[in-house]
Design a protein around this motif. Structure first.
Motif, PDB file in Angstrom:
ATOM      1  N   GLY A   1      63.746 141.496  57.522  1.00 40.62           N
ATOM      2  CA  GLY A   1      64.081 140.434  58.463  1.00 40.62           C
ATOM      3  C   GLY A   1      64.469 139.144  57.762  1.00 40.62           C
ATOM      4  O   GLY A   1      65.134 138.285  58.347  1.00 40.62           O
TER       5      GLY A   1
ATOM      6  N   VAL B   1      68.429 148.327  59.620  1.00 47.70           N
ATOM      7  CA  VAL B   1      67.879 147.183  60.351  1.00 47.70           C
ATOM      8  C   VAL B   1      68.994 146.415  61.044  1.00 47.70           C
ATOM      9  O   VAL B   1      68.873 146.047  62.221  1.00 47.70           O
ATOM     10  CB  VAL B   1      67.073 146.274  59.404  1.00 47.70           C
ATOM     11  CG1 VAL B   1      66.728 144.949  60.082  1.00 47.70           C
ATOM     12  CG2 VAL B   1      65.791 146.974  58.970  1.00 47.70           C
TER      13      VAL B   1
ATOM     14  N   GLY C   1      60.898 143.389  59.517  1.00 48.24           N
ATOM     15  CA  GLY C   1      61.871 144.373  59.072  1.00 48.24           C
ATOM     16  C   GLY C   1      61.312 145.234  57.960  1.00 48.24           C
ATOM     17  O   GLY C   1      60.793 144.705  56.978  1.00 48.24           O
TER      18      GLY C   1
ATOM     19  N   SER D   1      61.643 148.565  64.340  1.00 53.41           N
ATOM     20  CA  SER D   1      61.192 148.433  62.961  1.00 53.41           C
ATOM     21  C   SER D   1      59.699 148.721  62.885  1.00 53.41           C
ATOM     22  O   SER D   1      58.969 148.560  63.860  1.00 53.41           O
ATOM     23  CB  SER D   1      61.466 147.022  62.443  1.00 53.41           C
ATOM     24  OG  SER D   1      60.970 146.856  61.127  1.00 53.41           O
TER      25      SER D   1
END
Length: 217
Positions: free
Chosen positions: A91, A62, A55, A19
């Motif tokens: 994330g 992801v 993320g 990421s």
């Protein structure tokens, strides 16, 4: 044995799974007082005092990257063992049931109920500074309840329905923001916390939020 117990800098693993924006997160955590490193090593991830899951990009990509590296297992094992995890931006999103982008549904980690969907706003992405509405007793937002934080996203979780039957004594704390509609800006749930915004891009307020999180390790 953790570093925090004896007054030294807590160790934080910043998950490296391809990421973007990971180095800025590492630098921000170091400034906030952590011994932080970017890593894809399972032992380092599992043994650190805290784990940060950054993320950037699409929910589906992801999730695929996390699964390919085995990181979803590491995250799940840490949460099950009461070991702190902080998700940022995508994330944060992958911790919910699923994400729907361009009509495609991708299953998430299902730690929390909710579907990540397009923000119903006339202008997207939601890019820039915005206020948040943290709940009473928030650890992340202690002392910064009225500050603004930096967002960059086009999708979010618009609804929250949580069965508190098994967590009546300690329900998750949910922070909201607004862009076109109310959306979840952060969640605090025992060892698992996450923010839709980028604390590493949020100036002094973001630094204080990271400091607050490190104080919970």
């Amino acid at each position: 044995m953790t570093g925090t117990r004896f007054g030294s800098r807590p160790t934080v693993a910043v998950l490296d799974y391809g990421s973007g924006n990971t180095h800025s997160a590492v630098r921000a955590l170091q400034r906030a007082g952590a011994d932080a490193e970017l890593t894809a090593d399972a032992d380092t991830v599992m043994n650190a005092d805290g784990l940060v899951v950054p993320g950037v990009g699409a929910f589906q990509s992801v999730m695929e990257a996390l699964q390919a590296t085995g990181a979803t297992r590491w995250i799940g094992r840490r949460v099950a063992g009461g070991r702190p995890v902080l998700g940022i931006c995508v994330g944060h999103q992958i911790l919910f049931d699923a994400g729907v982008e361009h009509g495609v549904r991708t299953e998430g980690m299902a730690e929390w109920p909710g579907v990540v969907e397009a923000l119903p706003a006339p202008i997207v992405p939601h890019m820039g500074w915005n206020t948040v509405r943290p709940p009473a007793g928030s650890d992340l937002f202690r002392g910064i309840e009225d500050e603004r934080f930096y967002f960059v996203h086009s999708y979010g979780v618009l609804d929250w329905t949580f069965d508190q039957t098994h967590q009546a004594m300690n329900p998750p704390r949910v922070t909201w923001s607004h862009h076109g509609a109310d959306f979840i800006a952060a969640v605090e749930n025992g060892p698992l916390s996450a923010t839709q915004f980028h604390p590493e891009k949020s100036g002094d307020a973001g630094m204080q939020l990271l400091t607050n999180w490190l104080g919970t390790l």
